[in-house]
Design an enzyme around this catalytic site. Structure first.
Site, short mmCIF file in Angstrom:
data_model
loop_
_atom_site.label_atom_id
_atom_site.label_comp_id
_atom_site.label_asym_id
_atom_site.label_seq_id
_atom_site.Cartn_x
_atom_site.Cartn_y
_atom_site.Cartn_z
N CYS A 1 1.37 -1.34 -0.24
CA CYS A 1 0.28 0.17 0.09
C CYS A 1 0.94 1.94 0.39
CB CYS A 1 -0.61 0.61 1.10
SG CYS A 1 -1.62 -1.33 1.60
N ARG B 1 6.07 -11.73 5.90
CA ARG B 1 5.12 -11.22 7.39
C ARG B 1 5.55 -12.94 8.05
NH1 ARG B 1 -0.48 -9.35 5.73
NH2 ARG B 1 0.11 -7.29 5.04
N GLN C 1 0.93 -10.99 -3.45
CA GLN C 1 -0.79 -10.64 -3.43
C GLN C 1 -0.52 -9.86 -5.03
OE1 GLN C 1 -0.47 -7.70 -0.93
NE2 GLN C 1 -1.80 -9.33 0.60
N ASP D 1 -2.09 -7.81 -5.68
CA ASP D 1 -2.41 -6.73 -5.57
C ASP D 1 -2.75 -5.37 -6.49
OD1 ASP D 1 -3.35 -5.49 -2.84
OD2 ASP D 1 -0.98 -5.05 -2.21
N HIS E 1 -4.62 -1.29 -6.22
CA HIS E 1 -5.12 -0.08 -5.41
C HIS E 1 -6.10 0.87 -6.45
CE1 HIS E 1 -2.42 -1.36 -2.25
NE2 HIS E 1 -3.28 -1.30 -1.86
N LYS F 1 -15.46 -3.32 4.55
CA LYS F 1 -14.67 -3.89 3.81
C LYS F 1 -15.30 -5.10 3.51
CE LYS F 1 -11.29 -7.65 4.73
NZ LYS F 1 -9.94 -8.24 5.78
N HIS G 1 -8.20 -1.00 -1.85
CA HIS G 1 -7.66 -1.90 -1.41
C HIS G 1 -8.13 -2.78 -1.98
CE1 HIS G 1 -4.44 0.29 1.53
NE2 HIS G 1 -5.60 0.71 1.93
#
Ligand SMILES: [Zn+2]
Ligand SMILES: [Zn+2]
Length: 643
Positions: free
Chosen positions: A336, A365, A383, A385, A387, A466, A512
């Site tokens: 992000c 992580r 991911q 991912d 945005h 979310k 996201h």
């Protein structure tokens, strides 16, 4: 005058009750039928005994035999039945704790050294306790009395000294001549348990702390009926058979070696599948108007400070970070901040929005080593991912188009998606107005698409509401995968802006989203879901040509080069019998086999066999070729040439 309490029911209606009314009293207020059916209650999200007095305004739900939570209550009682049965045979056994779990219950104990045979003996004793149908009676005892009962049990003493430190009286549940210090809730009597099974024995530590005493953990499960138990055990057996780690090894898909704990290596066959998924998602991102970016894994740790992620991840020990040349560096725990940085480098007007960045972003992580498992619990993951930076008036259209694509994607994998709407919690940032607006936009999007969803009130992260996505696989298991999340926090904290129609600076909203979630996890899920029988478009090897004799190998090569060049085709050139070649191709989970002998060579045809063991002779190769093109282009779930 007695104080009044307001209890809010699941449908939003309110109930006025007297101070210290019990959950059961509340149920009787709602209706006498519900009152007598009450097993337990959920007060402010916590499962409690029906005799629990209500001492402040709360949200309340009544648990009956029809409720989802009933099984949890039943399993807690089963844990007590286990402990009673255990102590009938081993009076010296010391009990620690015995809670219900997602798929059953466990009890941690010390004393007897149990093996599989002992479990059978205990199971038989449990059956007698269930048969006897003892009532579960809840009694309150003074702390002094409780300490006397547990004078030889350091674990229960510890509970009395910590969790129950402030209680004058503590509750016990009694069945027959046996009792346990317990908050409950429980079912009415032991006979309510329809079926039990003791599954396995493992080791644990008191309070989960390695420095404490080692305990024996006995895992069991319980159901309302024998049928439900059978179904559960059958699914458990199937799940073990299709464990993605086992299939991953059989098909040479991936490995997670000791030198990189939690970080998977993709071998060529596994990478073939991953590449197909990547290409598929790239196309979806193009459709959705995302621009692909790349951002580095190595950053100075200060990157994550303004967004609040540094505190969140670092404090939990979830970030890989270290000092180098007097500077703190880290591996990115999410993408992000890097994407927000790229947005901030541009200058946008209201006409430019939405601005969307996508990335196959690899993040790290620091999950606990004990939690790591194949591709499903990892430390390093990539991911899919994305945005999107949008105006407030664009929330609903943005979410709708994303959800449409998500539905399309999961349909292709034959995975059912379960949607969850997580709404504003106590720690939320941003005005009530924007939360309401955003939450109703999410709701409207799902409703416009006719999607069913569960509302998880108060569960959203502090920065925005979310939509959580769980996929339900072939064995009925649910996996958390993608997400669509609104964020008012990062744009505010990083002072992101765009120029509005009014020439003033405005704050964008950040979305996201991840479609598959991560390639690692998704691969793990679909490997188990398909039991390694991947759809032809994903299969590492799509077709295997089996020459009947070595003399047919040149024709096999000719077929492969002339007709099947665009597909992943192997020729089985070992001098085996056809029977053995077929068996091997089945074992290797290849969707299609083409068998060619002298007959086929003379007539310029092939014999097609699929993984369901259907077979047909005299097929012109062009016919098979054009079907394969269609089947893979349409990403069909099963090889269907021979249907
Ligand atoms: Zn208990
Ligand atoms: Zn993000």
């Amino acid at each position: 005058m007695a104080q009044q309490i307001t209890a809010v029911l699941p449908d939003g209606s309110e109930l006025e009750l007297e101070y210290r009314s019990t959950v059961e009293d509340a149920a009787y207020e709602i209706g006498p039928g519900l009152g007598s059916d009450t097993v337990a209650g959920i007060v402010d999200g916590e499962l409690v005994d029906k005799e629990t007095p209500l001492t402040e305004d709360c949200e309340i739900e009544i648990v009956t035999e029809g409720s989802d939570e009933y099984l949890q209550v039943l399993r807690h009682t089963a844990a007590h039945v286990f402990a009673q049965a255990l102590q009938r045979h081993y009076p010296e056994a010391t009990l620690a704790i015995g809670p219900p779990t997602d798929d059953g219950f466990y009890y941690d104990i010390t004393g007897p050294d149990l093996d599989e045979d002992d479990l059978e003996t205990i199971e038989a004793e449990m059956a007698e306790i269930i048969e006897a149908d003892y009532e579960l009676e809840r009694v309150l005892r003074s702390r002094k009395e409780a300490f006397e009962i547990y004078e030889d049990n350091p674990f229960k003493q510890d509970i009395l000294d910590t969790e129950a430190a402030d209680e004058e009286e503590v509750s016990f549940y009694i069945q027959d001549d046996w009792q346990d210090l317990c908050e409950g809730p429980h079912v009415e009597s032991t006979g309510k348990i329809g079926a039990v099974d003791l599954m396995e024995i493992s080791a644990s530590y008191w309070r989960g702390d390695e420095d404490n005493e080692t305990l024996t953990r006995v895992h069991g499960t319980a159901f309302e009926s024998e049928n439900d138990l059978e179904e559960f055990l059958e699914n458990r057996r199937k799940a073990k058979e299709r464990d993605h780690r086992k299939i991953g090894q059989e098909m040479d898909l991936f490995s997670v070696p000791e030198h990189s704990p939690g970080c998977a290596h993709f071998h060529p066959p596994g990478m073939t599948i991953r590449r197909q998924l990547e290409q598929f998602i790239r196309n979806k991102d193009d459709e959705l108007g995302y621009d692909e970016v790349f951002t580095p894994e190595l950053n100075k740790a200060k990157l994550w400070k303004p967004t609040g992620h540094y505190d969140a991840f670092k404090e939990e020990g979830e970030m890989f970070a270290w000092e180098q040349d007097d500077t703190e560096y880290g591996l990115k725990p999410m993408n992000c901040a890097n994407h927000a940085y790229i947005y901030d480098q541009g200058q946008y007007s209201y006409r430019d929005l939405p601005v969307r960045f996508s990335e196959f972003g690899t993040i790290y992580r620091n999950e606990q080593s004990g939690e790591l498992s194949g591709l499903l619990r990892v430390r390093g993951l990539t991911q899919d991912d994305g945005h999107a930076f949008i105006r407030r008036d664009q929330i609903e259209t943005e979410i709708t188009s994303t959800l449409e694509v998500i539905e399309e994607i999961y349909d292709l994998f034959d995975l059912e998606v379960l949607y969850k709407l997580e709404t504003k919690g106590d720690d939320a940032v941003g005005s009530d107005e924007i939360w309401e607006e955003a939450t109703s936009a999410l709701r409207d999007s799902m409703e416009a698409l006719g999607l069913e969803y569960d509302v998880e009130a108060g569960e959203a992260a502090f920065y925005g509401p979310k939509i959580g996505l769980d996929a339900r696989d072939a064995l009925g298991r649910e996996w958390t995968i993608g997400t669509v999340q609104l964020d008012f926090n990062i744009p505010e904290r990083l002072d992101l802006s765009y120029v509005g129609e009014d020439n003033e600076e405005h704050r964008p909203v950040m979305v996201h989203r991840a479609l598959l979630g991560s390639f690692e996890r998704f691969m793990g899920v679909i490997t188990e879901h398909f039991n390694g029988n991947f759809p032809t478009w994903l299969a590492p090897e799509q077709v295997r040509i089996l020459p009947v004799s070595d003399d047919n190998i040149p024709y096999a090569k000719q077929l492969k080069n002339r007709y099947l060049g665009e597909f992943r085709v192997e020729i089985e050139d070992r001098s085996w019998t056809v029977g053995k070649k077929i068996q091997q191709a089945h074992d290797d989970r290849v969707p299609y086999m083409l068998i060619i002998g002298d007959e086929e060579e003379a007539s310029e045809t092939v014999s097609v066999r699929d993984r369901f063991e259907n077979q047909q002779k005299d097929i012109p190769i062009e016919e098979f070729q054009s079907h394969l093109k269609k089947e893979t282009a349409e990403k069909r779930i099963e090889p269907d040439f021979l249907e």
